[in-house]
Design a protein around this motif. Structure first.
Motif: not given
Ligand code: NDP
Length: 446
Positions: A329-333
């Motif tokens: 999720d963090a990479r996506e953000l």
């Protein structure tokens, strides 16, 4: 091995099968090595070993009768973690996944958060694996009365002052307060988050969400930026999420999501005041699901089972629960251009997600600092109760703004002092730790 690593190993051995508690302790201890290097007296006093051990943890049976006349049994908890700087203070959570590990992680975090608020508040947390979802008001009342019958032995306005958290809102605080008053025959500020006509403070319902947005404002001010026009994703649709949205809308930001444990509602057109009023009615009165938002407003879409982190945004306000932002999720953000993550929830980002944020220069406001507005206004509610006065909305709001500003300043200065400018994780943990540790040193081996 270093002192902090030794203590971390001890925590693992002494508290098996408590992953959330280990995670919370590791997050704090991993930032404290430079403090220990500068202050050997802490190690000599075994301050970390003392800090990671709750002063008291109570576990109790909560029997209650459901509407069919069938006896039910839940488990109740109160973890009184640290009272070095004030009476234990922290919310009650009613959720089926509540365990000793979750209670200890939340109570441990609360010790540091409360130290940052500038108010004299120790740290505690409690709750039950009772699930209020799908229960009638009468069942919730009978449960709360049984829960308080035991809890009342352990709390008091100068000892331990619980508040709400997940699954514990105004309705539950009312039932809990009523039972305490009946058992003790005293009307005191033993709980915060009370109704306005019976000892509650203005702005307490709004405080965590507003405070989180005020913190984000302070962060942006350091970059000569503002929230105006920024696209913001919010997770959750409960107390914190709702008032985060309310303040963001007021400041001209564009909120595009809410979620619950079933899925996410995404509204690319933006959530305005009218749509927010619908969510408040849906969640607080009808106790419905966020799916209904997408059914009500054309153009909004519902993503079953999804969290909001795949939606393109500049700011993310995780406001649901722990570990709701994974590394992926963090990479996506990061990929989608997010510049700020402001934690309304407690420990919503996994350690791997935090690594991603810090490595990619995201402005990362961790929960201990960013969501401290709730407990801060609870502290103000205690102050009003003790003086038998009520402050105006404007007065409480101004105090909340001042407290969030001071938390931000303290965290920034401490991060700078320890050679990590802009790192609110280091700044918040170190500033809070020093305050609690020094109070413990002053008070001797207790
Ligand atoms: P509420 O019960 O009002 O709302 C919780 C929201 O989070 C709901 O939308 C709920 O969805 C969702 N949620 C809960 N558990 C999960 C899960 N396992 N997965 C996905 N979504 C979930 O609680 P609050 O708004 O008060 O609390 C939210 C967070 O903020 C928590 O981490 C809490 O500890 C923290 N916090 C709260 C403060 C306060 O003053 N209330 C103060 C500081 C921090 P559903 O309805 O489906 O369960």
């Amino acid at each position: 091995m270093s002192y902090t690593k030794d203590v971390l190993e001890l925590v693992g051995k002494r508290n098996p099968a408590e992953p959330e508690f280990h995670q919370a302790v590791k997050e704090v201890l991993s930032t404290l090595k430079p403090v220990m290097d500068r202050h050997p007296e802490y190690m000599e006093a075994r301050i970390l070993e003392r800090l990671v051990e709750p002063e008291r943890a109570v576990i109790f049976r909560v029997p209650w009768m459901d509407d069919n006349g069938t006896p039910q049994v839940n488990r109740g908890f109160r973890v009184e973690f640290n009272s070095a700087i004030g009476p234990y203070k922290g919310g009650l959570r009613f959720h089926p996944n509540v365990s000793l590990s979750i209670m200890k992680f939340l109570a441990f975090e609360q010790v540091f958060k409360n130290a940052l608020t500038t108010l004299p508040l120790g740290g505690g947390k409690g709750g039950s694996d009772f699930d209020p979802k799908g229960k009638s008001d009468a069942e919730v009342m009978r449960f709360c009365q049984s829960f308080m019958t035991e809890l009342s032995r352990h709390i008091g306005p100068d000892t331990d002052v619980p508040a709400g958290d997940i699954g514990v809102g105004r309705r539950e605080i009312g039932f809990l307060f009523g039972q305490y008053k009946r058992l003790r025959n005293e009307f005191t500020g033993v709980l915060t988050g009370k109704g306005l006509d019976w000892g509650g403070s203005l702005i307490r319902p709004e405080a965590t969400g507003y405070g989180s947005v005020y913190f984000a404002q302070n962060v942006f001010q350091t970059r000569d930026q503002s929230l105006e026009g920024k696209v913001c994703t919010i997770s959750g649709s409960g107390n914190v999420a709702q008032y985060t949205a309310e303040k963001l809308i007021e400041l001209g930001a564009k909120c595009v999501s809410f979620s619950d444990s079933n899925g996410t509602a995404y509204d690319a057109a933006g959530i305005d005041e009218e749509k927010l009023a619908y969510v408040m009615e849906l969640k607080n009165v009808r106790r419905g699901r966020i799916r209904e938002y997408a059914e009500k407003f054309p153009g909004a879409e519902y993503r079953e089972g999804a969290r909001p982190w795949g939606i393109k945004c500049e700011c993310a306000f995780p406001s649901a629960t722990e570990n709701e932002i994974s590394a992926e999720d963090a990479r996506e953000l990061v990929k989608n251009g997010c510049v700020l993550v402001c934690e309304g929830a407690n420990m919503p980002s996994t350690p791997e997600a935090v690594e991603q944020f810090l490595a990619n220069g995201i402005l990362f406001a961790l929960g201990k600092a960013a969501n401290a507005g709730g407990v801060a206004v609870s502290g103000l509610e205690m102050a009003q109760n003790a003086q038998h006065v009520t402050w105006t909305r404007e007065e409480v709001d101004q105090r909340l703004r001042d407290i969030m500003k001071s938390i931000h300043a303290r965290a920034s200065e401490t991060a700078e002092e320890y050679g990590q400018p802009g790192n609110y994780v280091v700044g918040s943990n170190v500033a809070a730790f020093i305050k609690v540790a020094d109070a413990m040193m002053d008070q001797g081996l207790v």
